[in-house]
Design a protein around this motif. Sequence first.
Motif, PDB file in Angstrom:
ATOM      1  N   SER A   1     -11.098  -1.681 -10.460  1.00 32.59           N
ATOM      2  CA  SER A   1     -11.205  -2.991 -10.643  1.00 32.59           C
ATOM      3  C   SER A   1     -10.761  -3.947 -11.570  1.00 32.59           C
ATOM      4  O   SER A   1     -10.076  -5.005 -11.471  1.00 32.59           O
ATOM      5  CB  SER A   1     -12.696  -3.326  -9.895  1.00 32.59           C
ATOM      6  OG  SER A   1     -13.678  -2.978 -10.812  1.00 32.59           O
TER       7      SER A   1
ATOM      8  N   ARG B   1      -7.343   4.219 -10.107  1.00 37.15           N
ATOM      9  CA  ARG B   1      -7.798   2.321  -9.626  1.00 37.15           C
ATOM     10  C   ARG B   1      -8.977   2.014 -10.049  1.00 37.15           C
ATOM     11  O   ARG B   1     -10.276   2.693  -9.934  1.00 37.15           O
ATOM     12  CB  ARG B   1      -7.002   2.378  -8.237  1.00 37.15           C
ATOM     13  CG  ARG B   1      -6.382   2.705  -7.633  1.00 37.15           C
ATOM     14  CD  ARG B   1      -5.032   1.752  -7.435  1.00 37.15           C
ATOM     15  NE  ARG B   1      -5.504   0.472  -6.995  1.00 37.15           N
ATOM     16  CZ  ARG B   1      -5.696  -0.106  -5.905  1.00 37.15           C
ATOM     17  NH1 ARG B   1      -5.306   0.515  -5.107  1.00 37.15           N
ATOM     18  NH2 ARG B   1      -6.258  -1.077  -4.798  1.00 37.15           N
TER      19      ARG B   1
ATOM     20  N   LEU C   1       1.725   1.798  -3.157  1.00 36.34           N
ATOM     21  CA  LEU C   1       0.719   2.748  -4.348  1.00 36.34           C
ATOM     22  C   LEU C   1       0.916   3.626  -4.168  1.00 36.34           C
ATOM     23  O   LEU C   1       0.606   4.014  -4.994  1.00 36.34           O
ATOM     24  CB  LEU C   1      -0.093   1.245  -3.942  1.00 36.34           C
ATOM     25  CG  LEU C   1      -0.108   0.080  -5.084  1.00 36.34           C
ATOM     26  CD1 LEU C   1      -1.568  -0.115  -4.559  1.00 36.34           C
ATOM     27  CD2 LEU C   1      -0.517   0.275  -6.241  1.00 36.34           C
TER      28      LEU C   1
ATOM     29  N   ASN D   1      -0.661  -3.485 -13.434  1.00 32.67           N
ATOM     30  CA  ASN D   1      -1.115  -4.004 -12.374  1.00 32.67           C
ATOM     31  C   ASN D   1      -1.158  -3.935 -11.266  1.00 32.67           C
ATOM     32  O   ASN D   1       0.432  -3.442 -11.080  1.00 32.67           O
ATOM     33  CB  ASN D   1      -1.234  -5.775 -12.967  1.00 32.67           C
ATOM     34  CG  ASN D   1      -2.102  -6.183 -13.944  1.00 32.67           C
ATOM     35  OD1 ASN D   1      -3.078  -5.843 -13.937  1.00 32.67           O
ATOM     36  ND2 ASN D   1      -1.128  -6.936 -14.328  1.00 32.67           N
ATOM     37  N   ALA D   2      -1.735  -3.290  -9.874  1.00 36.09           N
ATOM     38  CA  ALA D   2      -0.802  -3.184  -9.083  1.00 36.09           C
ATOM     39  C   ALA D   2      -0.099  -4.058  -7.967  1.00 36.09           C
ATOM     40  O   ALA D   2       1.525  -3.573  -7.735  1.00 36.09           O
ATOM     41  CB  ALA D   2      -2.074  -2.540  -7.369  1.00 36.09           C
TER      42      ALA D   2
ATOM     43  N   SER E   1       0.837  -1.119  -0.080  1.00 34.07           N
ATOM     44  CA  SER E   1      -0.312  -0.062   0.225  1.00 34.07           C
ATOM     45  C   SER E   1       0.480   1.383   0.135  1.00 34.07           C
ATOM     46  O   SER E   1       0.570   2.445  -0.504  1.00 34.07           O
ATOM     47  CB  SER E   1      -0.924   0.253   1.389  1.00 34.07           C
ATOM     48  OG  SER E   1      -0.080   0.427   2.132  1.00 34.07           O
TER      49      SER E   1
ATOM     50  N   LYS F   1       1.256   6.695  -6.837  1.00 36.71           N
ATOM     51  CA  LYS F   1       0.621   7.561  -7.373  1.00 36.71           C
ATOM     52  C   LYS F   1       0.575   8.781  -6.899  1.00 36.71           C
ATOM     53  O   LYS F   1       0.236  10.439  -7.674  1.00 36.71           O
ATOM     54  CB  LYS F   1      -1.006   8.515  -6.049  1.00 36.71           C
ATOM     55  CG  LYS F   1      -1.416   6.568  -6.948  1.00 36.71           C
ATOM     56  CD  LYS F   1      -2.914   5.603  -5.932  1.00 36.71           C
ATOM     57  CE  LYS F   1      -3.245   5.683  -5.247  1.00 36.71           C
ATOM     58  NZ  LYS F   1      -4.381   5.742  -4.134  1.00 36.71           N
TER      59      LYS F   1
ATOM     60  N   ILE G   1      -4.833   1.882 -12.832  1.00 35.70           N
ATOM     61  CA  ILE G   1      -4.440   0.965 -12.048  1.00 35.70           C
ATOM     62  C   ILE G   1      -5.030  -0.329 -11.647  1.00 35.70           C
ATOM     63  O   ILE G   1      -6.442   0.231 -10.609  1.00 35.70           O
ATOM     64  CB  ILE G   1      -3.331   1.296 -10.806  1.00 35.70           C
ATOM     65  CG1 ILE G   1      -2.389   2.206 -10.663  1.00 35.70           C
ATOM     66  CG2 ILE G   1      -2.908  -0.121 -10.053  1.00 35.70           C
ATOM     67  CD1 ILE G   1      -1.487   2.505  -9.554  1.00 35.70           C
TER      68      ILE G   1
END
Length: 198
Positions: A57, A55, A39, A143-144, A36, A43, A196
């Motif tokens: 899904s 972001r 990320l 991808n994250a 986290s 950002k 992402i």
Amino acid sequence: MTAREKILADVRINQPPLVAAPDIAIWENKPKADASAILETFKTVAGNVGGRVIRVSSISDIKTHLNIPQGARVITTIPQLFDIANDSALFAGATPHELEDVELAILQAEFGVAENSALWVTEKQMGTRVLPFICQHLAFVVNASDIVAGMHQAYLRTQGSDHGFASFIAGPSKTADIEQSLVLGAHGPRSLVIFIIG
């Protein structure tokens, strides 16, 4: 012997000694940063260099975030987005002149780097190497789980890969040479959005 041959022979004779690649074991053994935190850093840095991060899904969610003007030329190398693109299946062999009117290019990035928000994109993801530099607006999908903390990890990630062309791309095109003020879209894409997934 021609002048050209003489110059090339002199260059061959005066090569610096070969140096071994740096020992990267110290980078491999570094403790991993929290996902986290990586990320959030990505950002923040992306925003600082003029990019925007969204972001989502799934890849299909990207379509709800796009505001494409009527008749604008959109190209992507991502099969799930071919339905919003004009001629993505046909452009791989296109010349730069045939791509000069691309409004939006949407490309998959292999991975991202949090410390500078750079995205690693190979010629395979670009379709043609001029595309991410000639379009008006650029979007990346990453991808994250494929965002690493820093360039040391990025170096490890690219190790052993062989590409005809690849590039780290961070933010939209910009310059600060003119009167020391930042100008976005100076000689390439005017905007960059990073989707992402995850």
